[in-house]
Scaffold this motif. Structure first.
Motif, mmCIF file in Angstrom:
data_model
loop_
_atom_site.group_PDB
_atom_site.id
_atom_site.type_symbol
_atom_site.label_atom_id
_atom_site.label_comp_id
_atom_site.label_asym_id
_atom_site.label_seq_id
_atom_site.Cartn_x
_atom_site.Cartn_y
_atom_site.Cartn_z
ATOM 1 N N ASP A 102 -1.141 0.196 -5.698
ATOM 2 C CA ASP A 102 -0.806 -1.206 -5.470
ATOM 3 C C ASP A 102 -0.892 -2.003 -6.766
ATOM 4 N N ALA A 103 -0.119 -1.580 -7.744
ATOM 5 C CA ALA A 103 -0.002 -2.333 -8.994
ATOM 6 C C ALA A 103 0.656 -3.683 -8.710
ATOM 7 N N PRO A 104 0.423 -4.685 -9.572
ATOM 8 C CA PRO A 104 0.918 -6.039 -9.278
ATOM 9 C C PRO A 104 2.415 -6.137 -9.035
ATOM 10 N N HIS A 105 3.232 -5.289 -9.671
ATOM 11 C CA HIS A 105 4.683 -5.404 -9.495
ATOM 12 C C HIS A 105 5.166 -4.821 -8.172
ATOM 13 N N SER A 106 4.318 -4.085 -7.464
ATOM 14 C CA SER A 106 4.778 -3.326 -6.297
ATOM 15 C C SER A 106 5.316 -4.213 -5.180
ATOM 16 N N ALA A 107 4.726 -5.392 -5.022
ATOM 17 C CA ALA A 107 5.165 -6.296 -3.956
ATOM 18 C C ALA A 107 6.485 -6.986 -4.280
ATOM 19 N N PHE A 108 6.971 -6.878 -5.528
ATOM 20 C CA PHE A 108 8.144 -7.636 -5.950
ATOM 21 C C PHE A 108 9.349 -6.755 -6.261
ATOM 22 N N LEU A 109 9.229 -5.460 -5.973
ATOM 23 C CA LEU A 109 10.385 -4.582 -6.097
ATOM 24 C C LEU A 109 11.362 -4.851 -4.957
ATOM 25 N N THR A 110 12.571 -4.336 -5.103
ATOM 26 C CA THR A 110 13.554 -4.421 -4.021
ATOM 27 C C THR A 110 13.998 -3.011 -3.669
ATOM 28 N N PRO A 111 13.567 -2.488 -2.512
ATOM 29 C CA PRO A 111 12.669 -3.120 -1.534
ATOM 30 C C PRO A 111 11.226 -3.117 -2.033
ATOM 31 N N SER A 112 10.404 -3.999 -1.458
ATOM 32 C CA SER A 112 8.990 -4.022 -1.832
ATOM 33 C C SER A 112 8.344 -2.696 -1.434
#
Length: 358
Positions: free
Chosen positions: A285-295
């Motif tokens: 759960d690195a910080p960028h993981s929630a902001f990928l497409t798809p998350s």
């Protein structure tokens, strides 16, 4: 038998050799060295006599600790940029600052035995305790090279058995985290889960790989051969290109979120929809993981808490507090996002072709 200068193995005697020969704890030897008033006179005399017999010489660290001139720790690590390493360093720094300690970082730029030992010597000369991040070959060798008399805590992969000996370790439960993520994908209905692995520090099969395999075996699912990745998106991209060519691949677990980033890119280029055709899960759960497409669906480990725990154990050694029983620092937490879903529905069989009437 008269022994002086070195132990039987040729090593210079350390504080634990003195403790063994004098029949006391190493904490008692430390108190004698530091002229602590709580030691009984007879015990003090016995320890001092043993020190003289063995030819024990106090290290720079012991002198600095005794004089109170330093309140510092050094973290030895081969990497300061990957998320797990960086977040652990953050936790060490936060806890050390709260306790009034400063933190130095020694970078292990090579994993050769000579270079690692040289870096350990430089760290020892700073006069404080050590935290060694042993997630790779350089770190494992550094932890083994730390002198016995130097206070040290290792940050390690999930151990295959509880830590033994006098050096405390801290770890997160990588194996259970991998089981959790794999079970999630299997529970969605995938026949099996492919795995892109990060390098292991100490064994041919890392603990994340072992946890993935545990979950497959418990479910009776096929066990695909894991693909060797790396630590970064480029390794995930190369593995993802191979997996994207196989239409039977419907679920992929990656050894960290950076690998998952590369896998997602490769699947996108191959026209494989996520999660419609292939589900992808990461790790950390690195910080960028929630902001990928798809998350990105991933499993969270508390690396900052791991760093705090590592400093806490070391602080206890420096202050001669009661030792804490070894245990994993945090419980893995599955974070379900957009990149995982059920496998694609099987295509209906082709209807039989009609035979033309005569």
């Amino acid at each position: 038998m008269h022994v002086t200068g070195h132990t039987r193995g040729g090593k210079r005697p350390g504080i634990r050799d003195v403790a063994t020969a004098a029949g006391v704890s190493y904490q008692t030897v430390s108190r004698v060295i530091n002229d602590h008033p709580s030691v009984k006179p007879a015990t003090r005399e016995r320890v001092l006599a043993t020190i003289q017999t063995l030819g024990f010489r106090r290290s720079a660290t012991a002198l600095a600790l005794a004089s109170g001139r330093t309140r510092s720790v050094t973290v030895l690590t081969a990497n300061t940029t990957h998320y797990g390493y960086a977040a652990t360093l953050q936790g060490v720094e936060e806890a050390a600052r709260a306790a009034g300690y400063t933190v130095a970082i020694g970078v292990l730029e090579s994993d050769t035995v000579a270079d690692v030992r040289a870096e350990v010597r430089r760290a020892a000369d700073t006069g404080g305790g050590l935290i060694v991040m042993a997630y790779d070959t350089a770190g494992v060798r550094a932890l083994a090279a730390v002198p016995d008399e130097l206070p040290v805590v290792g940050v390690v992969e999930t151990p295959s058995r509880p830590p033994a000996g006098h050096r405390p370790w801290v770890w997160t439960d990588d194996r259970e985290a991998a089981r959790t993520a794999t079970r999630h994908l299997l529970d969605l209905g995938h026949e099996t889960v492919h795995y892109v692995a990060i390098p292991s520090s100490t064994r041919r099969t890392g603990q994340r790989t072992a946890g993935w395999r545990d979950a497959l075996r418990a479910a009776g699912a096929p066990e695909p051969r894991p693909l060797a990745g790396s630590w970064d998106p480029a390794g995930g991209y190369q593995a993802g290109r191979r997996l994207a060519r196989d239409p039977s691949v419907t679920a992929i677990l990656c050894g960290n979120d950076d690998l998952a980033l590369g896998v997602i890119r490769a699947l996108h280029e191959a026209g494989r929809a996520i999660p419609g055709e292939v589900s992808v899960a990461g790790f950390d759960d690195a910080p960028h993981s929630a902001f990928l497409t798809p998350s990105l669906t991933t499993v969270r480990l508390d690396f900052t808490g791991l760093g705090r725990a590592a400093f806490g154990r070391l602080h206890g050694l420096l202050e001669e507090a009661e030792p804490v029983a070894p245990r994993p620092v945090s419980v893995p937490l599955l974070i379900v996002r957009e990149s995982s879903g059920p496998p694609p529905a099987p295509l209906p069989p082709n209807p039989p072709s009609e035979v033309p009437r005569a």
